[in-house]
Design an enzyme around this catalytic site. Sequence first.
Site, PDB file in Angstrom:
ATOM      1  N   ASP A 222       0.810  -1.334   0.025  1.00 29.90           N
ATOM      2  CA  ASP A 222      -0.014  -0.058   0.069  1.00 29.90           C
ATOM      3  C   ASP A 222       0.922   1.313   0.165  1.00 29.90           C
ATOM      4  OD1 ASP A 222      -2.254   1.858   0.836  1.00 29.90           O
ATOM      5  OD2 ASP A 222      -3.217   0.002   1.014  1.00 29.90           O
TER       6      ASP A 222
ATOM      7  N   HIS B 225      -3.656   6.186   3.892  1.00 28.94           N
ATOM      8  CA  HIS B 225      -4.328   4.903   3.283  1.00 28.94           C
ATOM      9  C   HIS B 225      -3.875   3.705   3.534  1.00 28.94           C
ATOM     10  CE1 HIS B 225      -6.053   1.750   0.265  1.00 28.94           C
ATOM     11  NE2 HIS B 225      -6.979   2.732   0.228  1.00 28.94           N
TER      12      HIS B 225
ATOM     13  N   ASN C 238     -13.733   0.451  -6.773  1.00 25.94           N
ATOM     14  CA  ASN C 238     -14.387   1.511  -6.618  1.00 25.94           C
ATOM     15  C   ASN C 238     -15.326   1.986  -7.525  1.00 25.94           C
ATOM     16  OD1 ASN C 238     -13.856   0.766  -3.954  1.00 25.94           O
ATOM     17  ND2 ASN C 238     -12.383   2.426  -3.843  1.00 25.94           N
TER      18      ASN C 238
ATOM     19  N   SER D  45     -11.209  -1.054  -0.337  1.00 24.20           N
ATOM     20  CA  SER D  45     -10.084  -1.135   0.384  1.00 24.20           C
ATOM     21  C   SER D  45     -10.074  -1.180   1.897  1.00 24.20           C
ATOM     22  CB  SER D  45      -9.144   0.437   0.296  1.00 24.20           C
ATOM     23  OG  SER D  45      -8.708   0.562  -1.081  1.00 24.20           O
TER      24      SER D  45
END
Length: 199
Positions: free
Chosen positions: A9, A42, A133, A196
């Site tokens: 990530d 994130h 998404n 996520s």
Amino acid sequence: KNIKTAVIDTGCDINHEDIKNNIIDGYNFIDNSDNVYDDNGHGTHVAGIIASSNNKKGIVGVSPEAKIIPIKALDADGNGTNMDIAKAIVWAADRSSDIITMSLGSIENSNEVCGAIKYAIKKKSLIFCAAGNLGLSHPVLYPAKYSETISVGSINEDLKISDFSCFGKELDFLSPGENIMSCIPGNNYAIMTGTSMSN
């Protein structure tokens, strides 16, 4: 307990009080260094959902005694190259990661990433990927689209599939992905929404 989960990530705040006890050394493929600082937030949020410890503070993760291997393959804007992601997957597999999780996605296939995933599977890693998404009318994104990965979409508080979640025959599981509280850098917390968070 002690399951090693590699989080590929934006990095991780390894000093966050909810996560620090469950961190194993990771790697930064953006800078090619051992510094996995999270300049986006994130990655820390994802890591917190997985393995925030039960320390009577903040939140408790889904697996509060799991171990996180933070791998930075995405930059401050959440962008990364297929080559860095592929390198990160191989690096995680070579360190006997039980699980490799990627909350990232692309509409395009990558031979490098696909090859790295197949390598990791041979090394006995399970690979979980966010479905994406772009909405229910959009197919599942890569790398979640690969048959070798476990793809995860989002449901809301009413257990209905989220409108933003990608959808298709490659989708394997649904889990909560709306208004999820977790850690962000600086011993702080934030609510985020997306596949996520489901992954």
